[in-house]
Scaffold this motif. Structure first.
Motif, PDB file in Angstrom:
ATOM      1  N   UNK A  28      28.700  23.063 -47.600  1.00 14.61           N
ATOM      2  CA  UNK A  28      27.655  23.917 -47.031  1.00 14.61           C
ATOM      3  C   UNK A  28      28.097  24.449 -45.659  1.00 14.61           C
ATOM      4  N   UNK A  29      27.667  25.650 -45.295  1.00 14.42           N
ATOM      5  CA  UNK A  29      27.995  26.167 -43.962  1.00 14.42           C
ATOM      6  C   UNK A  29      27.279  25.370 -42.874  1.00 14.42           C
ATOM      7  N   UNK A  30      27.920  25.270 -41.730  1.00 16.88           N
ATOM      8  CA  UNK A  30      27.279  24.582 -40.608  1.00 16.88           C
ATOM      9  C   UNK A  30      26.196  25.467 -40.004  1.00 16.88           C
ATOM     10  N   UNK A  31      25.145  24.836 -39.442  1.00 17.05           N
ATOM     11  CA  UNK A  31      24.074  25.634 -38.837  1.00 17.05           C
ATOM     12  C   UNK A  31      24.561  26.393 -37.602  1.00 17.05           C
ATOM     13  N   UNK A  32      23.983  27.548 -37.395  1.00 16.96           N
ATOM     14  CA  UNK A  32      24.217  28.297 -36.154  1.00 16.96           C
ATOM     15  C   UNK A  32      23.096  27.912 -35.202  1.00 16.96           C
ATOM     16  N   UNK A  33      23.443  27.224 -34.130  1.00 17.92           N
ATOM     17  CA  UNK A  33      22.420  26.600 -33.291  1.00 17.92           C
ATOM     18  C   UNK A  33      22.976  26.367 -31.896  1.00 17.92           C
ATOM     19  N   UNK A  36      30.119  18.654 -31.657  1.00 11.81           N
ATOM     20  CA  UNK A  36      30.182  19.000 -33.084  1.00 11.81           C
ATOM     21  C   UNK A  36      29.167  18.164 -33.869  1.00 11.81           C
ATOM     22  N   UNK A  37      29.160  16.849 -33.603  1.00 14.85           N
ATOM     23  CA  UNK A  37      28.268  15.949 -34.339  1.00 14.85           C
ATOM     24  C   UNK A  37      26.799  16.213 -34.004  1.00 14.85           C
ATOM     25  N   UNK A  38      26.535  16.620 -32.787  1.00 13.72           N
ATOM     26  CA  UNK A  38      25.154  16.809 -32.347  1.00 13.72           C
ATOM     27  C   UNK A  38      24.494  18.024 -32.992  1.00 13.72           C
ATOM     28  N   UNK A  39      25.279  18.990 -33.416  1.00 11.46           N
ATOM     29  CA  UNK A  39      24.713  20.232 -33.949  1.00 11.46           C
ATOM     30  C   UNK A  39      23.805  19.968 -35.155  1.00 11.46           C
ATOM     31  N   UNK A  40      24.298  19.167 -36.117  1.00 11.49           N
ATOM     32  CA  UNK A  40      23.509  18.876 -37.316  1.00 11.49           C
ATOM     33  C   UNK A  40      22.273  18.024 -36.977  1.00 11.49           C
ATOM     34  N   UNK A  41      22.352  17.305 -35.868  1.00 14.97           N
ATOM     35  CA  UNK A  41      21.249  16.436 -35.450  1.00 14.97           C
ATOM     36  C   UNK A  41      20.162  17.246 -34.744  1.00 14.97           C
ATOM     37  N   UNK A  42      20.562  18.032 -33.755  1.00 16.73           N
ATOM     38  CA  UNK A  42      19.582  18.737 -32.934  1.00 16.73           C
ATOM     39  C   UNK A  42      18.809  19.788 -33.730  1.00 16.73           C
ATOM     40  N   UNK A  43      19.442  20.363 -34.740  1.00 14.38           N
ATOM     41  CA  UNK A  43      18.781  21.402 -35.521  1.00 14.38           C
ATOM     42  C   UNK A  43      17.622  20.826 -36.351  1.00 14.38           C
ATOM     43  N   UNK A  44      17.610  19.492 -36.509  1.00 13.95           N
ATOM     44  CA  UNK A  44      16.546  18.842 -37.291  1.00 13.95           C
ATOM     45  C   UNK A  44      15.590  18.021 -36.412  1.00 13.95           C
ATOM     46  N   UNK A  45      15.692  18.130 -35.106  1.00 17.99           N
ATOM     47  CA  UNK A  45      14.932  17.227 -34.226  1.00 17.99           C
ATOM     48  C   UNK A  45      13.422  17.368 -34.368  1.00 17.99           C
ATOM     49  N   UNK A  46      12.948  18.505 -34.829  1.00 15.05           N
ATOM     50  CA  UNK A  46      11.505  18.700 -34.950  1.00 15.05           C
ATOM     51  C   UNK A  46      11.037  18.682 -36.411  1.00 15.05           C
ATOM     52  N   UNK A  47      11.891  18.216 -37.299  1.00 16.51           N
ATOM     53  CA  UNK A  47      11.491  18.121 -38.694  1.00 16.51           C
ATOM     54  C   UNK A  47      10.528  16.948 -38.891  1.00 16.51           C
TER      55      UNK A  47
END
Length: 274
Positions: free
Chosen positions: A61-66, A82-93
């Motif tokens: 899957x493509x990485x999020x643009x964030x 790099x690791x934080x990108x996938x985490x921060x994009x979901x912080x308000x889920x």
């Protein structure tokens, strides 16, 4: 599964741990997702977000643009960014969003593993735009998932699986890093030996030998005259090696015999995960 025999242990360990994670988080109420874990800077939600994100990357899957906030103290370099990108994009889920995405990701990855027929040395995507072999990637995922399962168990006060297949993969990964810790980082003298004696659910005794050129190696044979012997339990060992606790916090759980200065240097450099 149809994976290559050399990959089967990693596939089995990954499956065992990720199903345990799904079971742990399924019943959580909203507030429990914000609990702090031993993983620096990350909550329960953050760890599950990380797991989802990296498994999605294994799927291609493509990485999020964030854009990341600038006040995240644990983001120190390109790797942590790099690791934080996938985490921060979901912080308000929300909790239902997290569990449903995790469940869907596990279904997709299980399907991928069932159909996996590539050779272990096939090059696949790795963090920061690099490549790694499929075997390296699957070993890393089995290791990562088990360690994060333990992070969640600590945060939720649900201990378990300290001797699961993922624990064995983790043991081997951490032992492979020991020669570098002892010989290079801690500076153990040439022609010396350091013994690591670990008890508990995963039990082992290993000797790190430093040759005349200062290069380290590890084996299972005891040493008659080690310069240092470190004895601890498995849980303390992997928490130290994975950077989940500082040596001072578990000093009462680590027995030191021999050169105290060298022992302290080894423990200071013991964490091998980024």
């Amino acid at each position: 599964m149809t994976v290559h025999p050399s990959l089967q242990n990693y596939a089995d360990a990954w499956t065992h741990s990720i199903e345990a994670i799904a079971e742990l988080v399924q019943p959580l109420v909203e507030g429990e997702w914000n609990r702090r874990t031993p993983c620096p800077g990350w909550s329960v939600r953050d760890i599950v977000s990380h797991v989802i994100g990296l498994e999605c990357e294994m799927l291609g899957d493509p990485r999020p643009i964030h854009s990341l906030p600038r006040d995240l103290y644990h983001v120190r370099d390109d790797h942590t960014r790099y690791m934080e990108m996938q985490v921060d994009v979901r912080r308000h889920h929300t909790a239902p969003e997290m569990t449903s995405e995790l469940e869907y990701t596990i279904i997709r990855r299980n399907r991928q593993l069932r159909n996996e027929n590539r050779s272990p040395d096939t090059l696949v995507r790795a963090p920061l735009g690099t490549e790694q072999t499929l075997e390296t990637a699957m070993r890393a995922r089995a290791f990562d998932i088990w360690v994060h399962e333990q992070d969640l168990r600590t945060a939720l006060n649900r201990p378990g699986n300290l001797d699961s297949p993922g624990a064995v993969v983790t043991r081997d990964a951490l032992l492979a890093a020991l020669p570098n810790v002892v010989a290079k980082k801690a500076g153990a003298p040439p022609n010396s030996a350091v013994v690591i004696d670990v008890s508990g659910p995963v039990e082992f005794l290993r000797t790190v030998r430093v040759n005349a050129d200062g290069r380290g190696s590890v084996d299972g044979s005891p040493s008659l005259g080690p310069v240092v012997t470190l004895a601890t339990d498995w849980e303390t060992y992997f928490r130290l090696a994975c950077g989940r606790v500082r040596p001072a916090a578990v000093a009462d759980r680590v027995k030191i015999d021999g050169d105290l200065d060298l022992a302290e240097a080894i423990l200071r450099e013991f964490a091998v995960t980024p």
